[in-house]
Design an enzyme around this catalytic site. Structure first.
Site, mmCIF file in Angstrom:
data_model
loop_
_atom_site.group_PDB
_atom_site.id
_atom_site.type_symbol
_atom_site.label_atom_id
_atom_site.label_comp_id
_atom_site.label_asym_id
_atom_site.label_seq_id
_atom_site.Cartn_x
_atom_site.Cartn_y
_atom_site.Cartn_z
ATOM 1 N N TYR A 84 -28.328 -29.408 -34.544
ATOM 2 C CA TYR A 84 -27.982 -27.984 -34.564
ATOM 3 C C TYR A 84 -26.905 -27.499 -33.753
ATOM 4 O O TYR A 84 -26.009 -27.150 -34.039
ATOM 5 C CB TYR A 84 -29.022 -27.275 -35.187
ATOM 6 C CG TYR A 84 -28.612 -25.830 -35.368
ATOM 7 C CD1 TYR A 84 -28.283 -25.401 -36.563
ATOM 8 C CD2 TYR A 84 -28.840 -24.804 -34.458
ATOM 9 C CE1 TYR A 84 -27.956 -24.210 -36.963
ATOM 10 C CE2 TYR A 84 -28.338 -23.437 -34.761
ATOM 11 C CZ TYR A 84 -28.071 -23.151 -35.887
ATOM 12 O OH TYR A 84 -27.485 -21.894 -36.556
ATOM 13 N N LYS A 90 -22.968 -26.634 -33.984
ATOM 14 C CA LYS A 90 -22.528 -25.180 -33.795
ATOM 15 C C LYS A 90 -21.478 -25.199 -32.601
ATOM 16 O O LYS A 90 -20.463 -24.501 -32.887
ATOM 17 C CB LYS A 90 -23.677 -24.131 -33.530
ATOM 18 C CG LYS A 90 -24.477 -24.104 -34.710
ATOM 19 C CD LYS A 90 -23.505 -23.543 -35.731
ATOM 20 C CE LYS A 90 -24.306 -22.882 -37.082
ATOM 21 N NZ LYS A 90 -23.652 -22.328 -38.241
HETATM 22 N N1 LIG Z 1 -30.876 -16.553 -38.862
HETATM 23 C C1 LIG Z 1 -30.480 -16.751 -37.702
HETATM 24 O O1 LIG Z 1 -31.200 -16.449 -36.539
HETATM 25 C C2 LIG Z 1 -28.985 -17.342 -37.334
HETATM 26 C C3 LIG Z 1 -28.911 -17.449 -35.776
HETATM 27 C C4 LIG Z 1 -27.617 -18.216 -35.528
HETATM 28 C C5 LIG Z 1 -26.793 -18.628 -36.393
HETATM 29 N N2 LIG Z 1 -27.034 -18.382 -37.630
HETATM 30 C C6 LIG Z 1 -26.110 -18.977 -38.564
HETATM 31 O O2 LIG Z 1 -25.780 -18.021 -39.761
HETATM 32 C C7 LIG Z 1 -25.480 -18.765 -40.651
HETATM 33 C C8 LIG Z 1 -26.396 -17.961 -41.837
HETATM 34 O O3 LIG Z 1 -27.609 -18.325 -41.755
HETATM 35 P P1 LIG Z 1 -28.774 -17.636 -42.484
HETATM 36 O O4 LIG Z 1 -29.828 -17.405 -41.313
HETATM 37 O O5 LIG Z 1 -28.356 -16.603 -43.281
HETATM 38 O O6 LIG Z 1 -29.448 -18.679 -43.116
HETATM 39 P P2 LIG Z 1 -30.278 -18.802 -44.589
HETATM 40 O O7 LIG Z 1 -30.919 -17.713 -44.819
HETATM 41 O O8 LIG Z 1 -30.884 -19.902 -44.656
HETATM 42 O O9 LIG Z 1 -28.884 -19.117 -45.586
HETATM 43 C C9 LIG Z 1 -28.092 -20.225 -45.511
HETATM 44 C C10 LIG Z 1 -27.184 -20.281 -46.575
HETATM 45 O O10 LIG Z 1 -26.677 -21.411 -46.681
HETATM 46 C C11 LIG Z 1 -26.710 -22.200 -47.606
HETATM 47 N N3 LIG Z 1 -26.689 -23.366 -47.836
HETATM 48 C C12 LIG Z 1 -27.528 -24.197 -47.232
HETATM 49 N N4 LIG Z 1 -27.452 -25.661 -47.491
HETATM 50 C C13 LIG Z 1 -26.322 -25.615 -48.358
HETATM 51 C C14 LIG Z 1 -25.579 -26.646 -49.060
HETATM 52 N N5 LIG Z 1 -25.874 -27.930 -48.903
HETATM 53 N N6 LIG Z 1 -24.666 -26.319 -49.906
HETATM 54 C C15 LIG Z 1 -24.424 -25.240 -50.165
HETATM 55 N N7 LIG Z 1 -24.878 -24.085 -49.407
HETATM 56 C C16 LIG Z 1 -26.021 -24.270 -48.712
HETATM 57 C C17 LIG Z 1 -27.986 -21.522 -48.239
HETATM 58 O O11 LIG Z 1 -28.139 -21.844 -49.756
HETATM 59 P P3 LIG Z 1 -29.543 -21.861 -50.415
HETATM 60 O O12 LIG Z 1 -30.047 -20.436 -50.217
HETATM 61 O O13 LIG Z 1 -29.636 -22.452 -51.777
HETATM 62 O O14 LIG Z 1 -30.433 -22.628 -49.485
HETATM 63 C C18 LIG Z 1 -27.936 -20.107 -47.932
HETATM 64 O O15 LIG Z 1 -27.006 -19.305 -48.805
HETATM 65 C C19 LIG Z 1 -25.633 -20.259 -40.745
HETATM 66 O O16 LIG Z 1 -24.451 -20.830 -40.577
HETATM 67 C C20 LIG Z 1 -26.541 -20.074 -39.520
HETATM 68 O O17 LIG Z 1 -26.440 -21.528 -38.683
HETATM 69 C C21 LIG Z 1 -28.117 -18.080 -38.321
#
Ligand SMILES: NC(=O)c1ccc[n+]([C@@H]2O[C@H](COP(=O)([O-])OP(=O)(O)OC[C@H]3O[C@@H](n4cnc5c(N)ncnc54)[C@H](OP(=O)(O)O)[C@@H]3O)[C@@H](O)[C@H]2O)c1
Length: 236
Positions: free
Chosen positions: A134, A138
């Protein structure tokens, strides 16, 4: 807004819609698109494609290219671990960027984890056959955002660390502010504020921060772009 069925993507899409913007949401499958019903009821358009499937990513780019080019793309979809890490976190945003050159605003979801990524584009398994790092993914996507800023001077391309926030990925105990976790992406994508007419930034809660030194290293960016072009057969 890629990956808008859940988490930060869904929240950002919902608030951009509420602010009166036309929004295209994205889900991996028709089943997951059902979760977007409240947004499509408000006028959002849906595109569907699993980002572990390069043909599906290309299909979305082709579908979007047929119509009026979106003003902005937020490359939000992401996974934390497993074999989908490189395909979803890096290959999909790369291909969409390469195949859909029109949008003026590009936002790439980064993470504080990128600081511990390895700045080595050689020897990476981009295919999804083995689990990806990961942190590396990133770092790569943050460098991609900076490379696009350098190579497309007419585009505002930025990376955003949303903080560790309570989503499916972040987990229920994440200490960060969920609201703050999606506001910067919206601000950069919406184009309502001249202060967001910036490029090449790495942002946390609307403050510019210094990313990993490799992010701004043009030689590293070029090695990464070469590796991605060779891997996908598609140049930026
Ligand atoms: N949450 C944190 O603490 C955090 C911190 C730093 C960075 N981020 C970044 O922020 C972004 C959003 O994360 P989040 O926290 O909102 O995570 P999340 O709730 O797990 O949402 C991730 C999204 O990506 C979609 N996704 C995953 N695999 C996919 C695939 N194979 N094809 C199409 N869509 C896919 C998921 O779809 P499904 O719902 O169908 O799985 C979901 O809509 C990510 O890039 C993550 O790395 C998050």
């Amino acid at each position: 807004m890629t990956g808008s069925a859940d988490g930060l993507g869904r929240l950002a899409a919902a608030s951009l819609l509420a602010a009166g913007h036309a929004v295209i949401v994205h889900a991996r499958s028709p089943e997951r698109a059902a979760a977007l019903r409240p947004l499509t009821d408000q006028g959002a358009r849906v595109v569907i494609g699993d980002f572990t499937d390069r043909a599906a990513v290309r299909g979305i780019a082709a579908e979007l290219a047929e119509d009026e080019t979106p003003d902005a793309v937020v490359h939000n979809a992401g996974v934390w671990s497993g074999p989908a890490v490189m395909p979803v976190n890096v290959i999909a945003p790369y291909l969409l960027t390469a195949l859909l050159p029109g949008p003026r605003r590009l936002v790439y979801l980064s993470s504080g984890s990128h600081y511990s990524g390895r700045a080595a584009a050689a020897g990476v398994d981009w295919t999804g056959r083995t689990a990806g790092s990961y942190a590396d993914s990133k770092l790569f996507v943050t460098a991609l955002a900076a490379a696009v800023a350098r190579l497309r001077p007419d585009v505002y391309s930025n990376a955003v660390d949303p903080g560790w926030v309570p989503t499916k990925m972040g987990g229920a105990d994440a200490p960060g502010d969920l609201e703050q976790g999606h506001r910067t992406q919206e601000w950069l994508a919406a184009g309502d504020d001249p202060a967001a007419d910036v490029s090449g930034g790495y942002w946390y809660h609307r403050e510019r921060r210094d990313p990993h030194p490799a992010v701004g290293d043009a030689a590293f960016q070029d090695r990464l772009l070469d590796a991605l072009a060779e891997e996908t057969g598609t140049a930026l």
